[in-house]
Design a protein around this motif. Structure first.
Motif, PDB file in Angstrom:
ATOM      1  N   SER A 109       0.888  -1.239   0.021  1.00 17.26           N
ATOM      2  CA  SER A 109      -0.223  -0.048   0.017  1.00 17.26           C
ATOM      3  C   SER A 109       0.698   1.196   0.077  1.00 17.26           C
ATOM      4  O   SER A 109       2.079   1.253   0.185  1.00 17.26           O
ATOM      5  N   GLY A 110       0.302   2.252  -0.240  1.00 19.56           N
ATOM      6  CA  GLY A 110       1.213   3.423  -0.087  1.00 19.56           C
ATOM      7  C   GLY A 110       1.350   4.161  -1.638  1.00 19.56           C
ATOM      8  O   GLY A 110       1.720   5.491  -1.465  1.00 19.56           O
ATOM      9  N   GLY A 111       0.936   3.836  -2.630  1.00 20.11           N
ATOM     10  CA  GLY A 111       1.303   4.468  -3.926  1.00 20.11           C
ATOM     11  C   GLY A 111       0.399   5.510  -4.220  1.00 20.11           C
ATOM     12  O   GLY A 111      -0.539   5.929  -3.319  1.00 20.11           O
ATOM     13  N   GLY A 112       0.588   6.210  -5.253  1.00 21.69           N
ATOM     14  CA  GLY A 112      -0.366   7.488  -5.668  1.00 21.69           C
ATOM     15  C   GLY A 112       0.321   8.241  -6.436  1.00 21.69           C
ATOM     16  O   GLY A 112       1.237   7.862  -7.239  1.00 21.69           O
TER      17      GLY A 112
ATOM     18  N   GLY B  36       8.396  15.448  -4.702  1.00 26.22           N
ATOM     19  CA  GLY B  36       7.432  15.368  -3.324  1.00 26.22           C
ATOM     20  C   GLY B  36       7.990  13.925  -2.814  1.00 26.22           C
ATOM     21  O   GLY B  36       9.050  13.070  -3.086  1.00 26.22           O
ATOM     22  N   SER B  37       7.102  13.243  -1.931  1.00 26.37           N
ATOM     23  CA  SER B  37       7.522  12.244  -1.194  1.00 26.37           C
ATOM     24  C   SER B  37       6.381  11.069  -1.003  1.00 26.37           C
ATOM     25  O   SER B  37       5.307  11.686  -1.334  1.00 26.37           O
TER      26      SER B  37
ATOM     27  N   THR C 176      14.676   5.185   1.087  1.00 28.60           N
ATOM     28  CA  THR C 176      15.291   4.583   2.519  1.00 28.60           C
ATOM     29  C   THR C 176      14.191   3.224   2.586  1.00 28.60           C
ATOM     30  O   THR C 176      12.969   3.479   2.752  1.00 28.60           O
ATOM     31  N   ILE C 177      15.004   2.270   2.710  1.00 22.16           N
ATOM     32  CA  ILE C 177      14.239   0.914   2.986  1.00 22.16           C
ATOM     33  C   ILE C 177      14.375   0.500   4.666  1.00 22.16           C
ATOM     34  O   ILE C 177      15.322   0.829   5.107  1.00 22.16           O
ATOM     35  N   SER C 178      13.409   0.138   5.064  1.00 22.77           N
ATOM     36  CA  SER C 178      13.516  -0.322   6.395  1.00 22.77           C
ATOM     37  C   SER C 178      12.326  -1.353   6.778  1.00 22.77           C
ATOM     38  O   SER C 178      11.534  -1.689   5.827  1.00 22.77           O
TER      39      SER C 178
ATOM     40  N   MET D 273      10.233   7.360   0.076  1.00 24.91           N
ATOM     41  CA  MET D 273      10.751   7.697  -1.207  1.00 24.91           C
ATOM     42  C   MET D 273      10.689   9.400  -1.126  1.00 24.91           C
ATOM     43  O   MET D 273       9.583   9.727  -1.000  1.00 24.91           O
ATOM     44  N   ASN D 274      11.834   9.787  -1.204  1.00 25.47           N
ATOM     45  CA  ASN D 274      11.948  11.319  -1.119  1.00 25.47           C
ATOM     46  C   ASN D 274      12.494  11.911  -2.455  1.00 25.47           C
ATOM     47  O   ASN D 274      13.070  11.136  -3.235  1.00 25.47           O
ATOM     48  N   SER D 275      12.262  13.223  -2.731  1.00 24.66           N
ATOM     49  CA  SER D 275      12.826  13.934  -3.940  1.00 24.66           C
ATOM     50  C   SER D 275      12.489  12.925  -5.378  1.00 24.66           C
ATOM     51  O   SER D 275      13.223  12.805  -6.255  1.00 24.66           O
ATOM     52  N   LEU D 276      11.192  12.327  -5.409  1.00 29.21           N
ATOM     53  CA  LEU D 276      10.882  11.682  -6.587  1.00 29.21           C
ATOM     54  C   LEU D 276      11.075  12.452  -7.701  1.00 29.21           C
ATOM     55  O   LEU D 276      10.634  13.693  -7.918  1.00 29.21           O
ATOM     56  N   LYS D 277      11.264  11.582  -8.849  1.00 26.65           N
ATOM     57  CA  LYS D 277      11.408  12.181 -10.099  1.00 26.65           C
ATOM     58  C   LYS D 277      10.597  11.188 -11.098  1.00 26.65           C
ATOM     59  O   LYS D 277       9.856  10.308 -10.886  1.00 26.65           O
TER      60      LYS D 277
END
Length: 120
Positions: free
Chosen positions: A6-9, A15-16, A67-69, A81-85
């Motif tokens: 979950s969490g896509g969009g 953005g993040s 960053t994976i955790s 996921m930050n600074s998305l392209k």
């Protein structure tokens, strides 16, 4: 064993997003967990992996931005996921190496995929 992602969009460039993937069912342990992605017309590629001991590995294209955790108690792996392209646009799949029974080798399991779209 099931993996529920979950969490896509849809997000603008820069953005993040945070993806989550929870494992459910009956099993002994989970070894490596990871995230892969597949863009239209391209092969599925590794994004990041994390071992049960929290050692991480990243694709060069996302290093420093993603960053994976994991939370072993919750049987969940995350991908911040930050600074998305725009080139990060893809269907993201989670993966887990699961030992279902004692003394058996691990099997690969995949989540259903979650769409991430980054607009320019």
């Amino acid at each position: 064993v099931q993996l529920q992602a979950s969490g896509g969009g849809l997000v603008q460039a820069g953005g993040s997003l945070r993806l989550s993937c929870a494992a459910s069912g009956s099993f002994v342990s989970i070894n490596d967990m990871g995230w892969f992605r597949q863009a239209p017309g391209k092969q599925r590629e590794l994004v990041a992996t994390i071992t049960s001991g929290a050692t991480t590995n990243y694709a060069a294209s996302v290093k420093g931005r993603f960053t994976i955790s994991r939370d072993n108690a919750k049987r969940t792996v995350y991908l911040q996921m930050n600074s998305l392209k725009p080139e990060d646009t893809a269907v993201y799949y989670c993966n887990a190496e699961v030992q279902v029974r004692l003394w058996s080798p691990t099997d690969d399991y995949w989540g259903q995929g979650t769409q991430v779209t980054v607009s320019s």
